[in-house]
Design an enzyme around this catalytic site. Structure first.
Site, mmCIF file in Angstrom:
data_model
loop_
_atom_site.group_PDB
_atom_site.id
_atom_site.type_symbol
_atom_site.label_atom_id
_atom_site.label_comp_id
_atom_site.label_asym_id
_atom_site.label_seq_id
_atom_site.Cartn_x
_atom_site.Cartn_y
_atom_site.Cartn_z
ATOM 1 N N HIS A 169 0.814 -1.223 0.000
ATOM 2 C CA HIS A 169 0.000 0.000 0.000
ATOM 3 C C HIS A 169 0.846 1.271 0.000
ATOM 4 C CE1 HIS A 169 -4.053 -1.800 0.747
ATOM 5 N NE2 HIS A 169 -3.272 -2.836 1.001
ATOM 6 N N ASP A 381 3.364 9.621 -0.708
ATOM 7 C CA ASP A 381 2.191 8.857 -0.259
ATOM 8 C C ASP A 381 1.933 7.751 -1.270
ATOM 9 O OD1 ASP A 381 -0.025 8.332 1.352
ATOM 10 O OD2 ASP A 381 -0.639 10.429 1.414
HETATM 11 C C1 GDG Z 1 -2.042 3.870 3.564
HETATM 12 C C2 GDG Z 1 -1.066 4.572 2.615
HETATM 13 C C3 GDG Z 1 -2.825 4.544 0.847
HETATM 14 C C4 GDG Z 1 -8.657 9.275 8.587
HETATM 15 N N1 GDG Z 1 -9.014 9.944 9.679
HETATM 16 C C5 GDG Z 1 -10.278 9.618 9.985
HETATM 17 C C6 GDG Z 1 -10.705 8.715 9.036
HETATM 18 N N2 GDG Z 1 -9.674 8.512 8.202
HETATM 19 C C7 GDG Z 1 -9.663 7.603 7.051
HETATM 20 C C8 GDG Z 1 -9.787 8.405 5.777
HETATM 21 C C9 GDG Z 1 -9.101 7.473 4.775
HETATM 22 C C10 GDG Z 1 -8.038 6.773 5.607
HETATM 23 O O1 GDG Z 1 -8.401 6.950 6.972
HETATM 24 C C11 GDG Z 1 -6.654 7.380 5.386
HETATM 25 O O2 GDG Z 1 -6.192 6.898 4.165
HETATM 26 P P1 GDG Z 1 -4.926 7.505 3.392
HETATM 27 O O3 GDG Z 1 -4.859 6.871 2.055
HETATM 28 O O4 GDG Z 1 -5.096 8.990 3.278
HETATM 29 O O5 GDG Z 1 -3.640 7.281 4.277
HETATM 30 P P2 GDG Z 1 -2.902 6.102 5.147
HETATM 31 O O6 GDG Z 1 -3.616 5.877 6.416
HETATM 32 O O7 GDG Z 1 -1.509 6.578 5.284
HETATM 33 O O8 GDG Z 1 -2.967 4.729 4.284
HETATM 34 C C12 GDG Z 1 -1.844 5.427 1.621
HETATM 35 C C13 GDG Z 1 -3.673 3.720 1.799
HETATM 36 O O9 GDG Z 1 -2.866 2.983 2.715
HETATM 37 C C14 GDG Z 1 -4.542 2.713 1.027
HETATM 38 O O10 GDG Z 1 -3.777 1.895 0.217
HETATM 39 O O11 GDG Z 1 -3.669 5.395 0.091
HETATM 40 O O12 GDG Z 1 -0.962 6.053 0.722
HETATM 41 O O13 GDG Z 1 -0.156 5.389 3.363
HETATM 42 O O14 GDG Z 1 -9.993 6.497 4.316
HETATM 43 O O15 GDG Z 1 -11.148 8.635 5.541
HETATM 44 N N3 GDG Z 1 -11.925 8.199 9.040
HETATM 45 C C15 GDG Z 1 -12.776 8.608 10.032
HETATM 46 N N4 GDG Z 1 -12.397 9.481 11.010
HETATM 47 C C16 GDG Z 1 -11.166 10.003 11.022
HETATM 48 O O16 GDG Z 1 -10.845 10.790 11.924
HETATM 49 N N5 GDG Z 1 -14.029 8.135 10.046
#
Ligand code: GDG
Length: 487
Positions: A169, A381
């Site tokens: 990921h 990212d």
């Molecule tokens: C890894 C990779 C890749 C966040 N805060 C809250 C919340 N979230 C949810 C968001 C989103 C997820 O968490 C974060 O996803 P990201 O993709 O931005 O980042 P990482 O956590 O670093 O994830 C990344 C991912 O894996 C998938 O392959 O895209 O690059 O680093 O879904 O909505 N959800 C809620 N409350 C929060 O406070 N409900």
């Protein structure tokens, strides 16, 4: 092998649940996240099994809690129980202080510690042992992410010759960076024991192939249109790039609900500014949080007419607070926000609204809907799902996405977003101002482009892409799994 006994076996560091102590016992709640959404229809349909660390200590009666939970969840869950030392060294240590910064090009944050590596090896073996208890002919085994790169190797060592699939990921670094890892050889060879490896972007895929070419000269790679086949010993490994996504329809329809519309209205009314700019990230130095604050400050200096009219709403979600670099970052963020706010604020206007906490789902969507601009500027990212969620929730097309060129998502969203280099404060400041003054027609045109792209390439398509490329692609097995990904 008949398609009816094909069972999906998903393995990730964490199980998709949160176990917490309640007044009268224990609570088990589903964890939110893209991977759970993506795989839920499929794993339920096949009454599949999810293996992972439950995220709690031995004090919780994990096995019985999970058995009870799986009755309603329609899939089974099996824990890999870890001691506190294992969590500290395998997870906080090697995974998050070595692999995480190295794979995000941030060598300065890397800790190369042989004991942490050894714990990572042991815990990966432990995962393999738990998988081995459950694996059977007809299983489709799908292992996820950087914490579990050696699991395939240990399953092979146990003599298990099933097809093993893996998805990374996070980004895969350039060959020059990967070479710095003292255990590069063990890691890359172990990865080549999977049958199918998925990476997020074409850039990660190329980096991976280059590392294979330079570190495993006896392997031969042949490239096809979207994938490569690496011959290594008796094995042929398929490599491909599959950008993960979100459930567009789910975000789009939830964002239209009256509750979310109310939450968005309330937020906008209370924050006072004409234009709100959203930043929403886990606490992480890869997300470019400090650089973002400085770019926003630079915009206020450079374009004083924006002052009083525009505010940054920065939500930081607590994460990995046991790792010292994360605590240091939190302190720096607090200081910078205080400094900028005390310099610019005046009666009735605050430039940065900063919150360090989790948001409930309705609040999350309310923030997406309320903010006219999303400022998503990671230094690196794998993909960045927040960027996609923001667009899917912008149901009135009235939003501008400013996105870092170093987010995996930039490869897909470059046509509609304003793309910036987060290290370049000057041009990021200019992009914020350009979004602020953008004509409504251009905002709508760009947002429609973004929403169409995300709608077309949603998370269900991501699963289908991956399954279609599995070594048995084209036969009834992979196709039949893929058919069920849209629920
Ligand atoms: C890894 C990779 C890749 C966040 N805060 C809250 C919340 N979230 C949810 C968001 C989103 C997820 O968490 C974060 O996803 P990201 O993709 O931005 O980042 P990482 O956590 O670093 O994830 C990344 C991912 O894996 C998938 O392959 O895209 O690059 O680093 O879904 O909505 N959800 C809620 N409350 C929060 O406070 N409900």
């Amino acid at each position: 092998m008949s398609e009816t006994n094909l069972r999906l076996l998903v393995v990730s560091n964490r199980l998709p649940v949160v176990i917490s102590q309640a007044e009268d016992g224990w609570d088990v709640e589903p964890a939110a996240g893209g991977l759970v959404t993506a795989l839920s229809p499929l794993i339920k349909k096949r009454r599949g099994l999810w293996i992972g660390w439950p995220g709690c200590g031995p004090e919780a009666p994990v096995t019985s809690l999970l058995q009870e939970y799986s009755k309603d969840a329609q899939f089974d869950l099996k824990p890999v129980v870890l001691s506190q030392d294992e969590v500290d060294m395998y997870y906080h240590g090697f995974s998050n202080q070595t692999i995480w910064p190295l794979f995000h090009d941030l060598l300065g944050h890397c800790l190369f510690d042989a004991e942490n590596w050894s714990a990572y090896v042991d815990v990966n073996r432990k995962f393999a042992e738990v998988i081995a208890e459950s694996i059977q002919p007809g299983c489709f085994v799908w292992i996820h992410d950087y914490q579990l790169m050696l699991v395939g190797h240990f399953l092979r060592e146990m003599g298990l010759d099933y097809r093993l699939n893996f998805f990374l990921h996070i980004p895969f670094p350039s060959r020059d960076l990967f070479r710095r890892l003292p255990w590069k050889q063990e890691l890359i060879q172990a990865l080549l024991e999977y049958d199918h490896i998925g990476l997020q972007t074409v850039n990660d895929y190329r980096n991976f192939i280059q590392s294979v070419r330079s570190l495993v000269p006896e392997a031969s790679a042949r490239s096809y249109r979207r994938q490569s086949r690496v011959r290594y010993g008796q094995r042929e490994v398929i490599l491909g790039h599959y950008p993960i996504s979100i459930d567009f329809h789910e975000f789009n329809s939830a964002a239209k609900s009256p509750e979310v519309a109310d939450a968005a209205w309330y937020l906008h009314e209370n924050l006072g500014s004409k234009v709100l700019v959203l930043g929403l990230d886990r606490l992480d130095y890869t997300k470019g949080l400090l650089e973002r604050l400085l770019a926003f400050e630079r915009m206020l200096e450079k374009y004083p007419d924006a002052q009083s009219n525009i505010s940054l709403v920065q939500i930081v979600i607590p994460s990995r607070v046991k790792v010292p670099d994360y605590l240091d970052l939190k302190q720096l963020l607090d200081e910078q926000v205080g400094r900028i706010n005390s310099h610019f604020s005046h009666h009735g206007w605050v430039p940065i609204h900063y919150m360090y906490r989790h948001l409930g789902r309705e609040q999350l969507l309310g923030h997406y809907r309320a903010c006219e601009i999303a400022l998503i500027t990671p230094l690196r990212d794998g993909m960045n799902l927040v960027a996609k969620e923001y667009c899917a929730s912008t149901v009135d097309d009235n939003g501008v996405l400013i996105l870092s060129e170093f987010a995996g998502a930039a490869a897909q969203l470059g046509r509609g977003a304003l793309i910036v280099n987060p290290y370049d404060l000057e041009s990021t400041a200019d992009a914020i101002y350009a979004a602020y003054i953008m004509e409504p027609e251009e905002r709508r045109r760009r947002m429609r482009t973004l929403r169409n792209e995300i709608k077309r390439n949603d998370v269900h398509r991501w699963v289908r892409w991956f399954l279609d490329d599995t070594p048995e692609a084209g036969d009834r097995k992979a196709t039949s799994l893929a058919e069920h990904t849209t629920g």
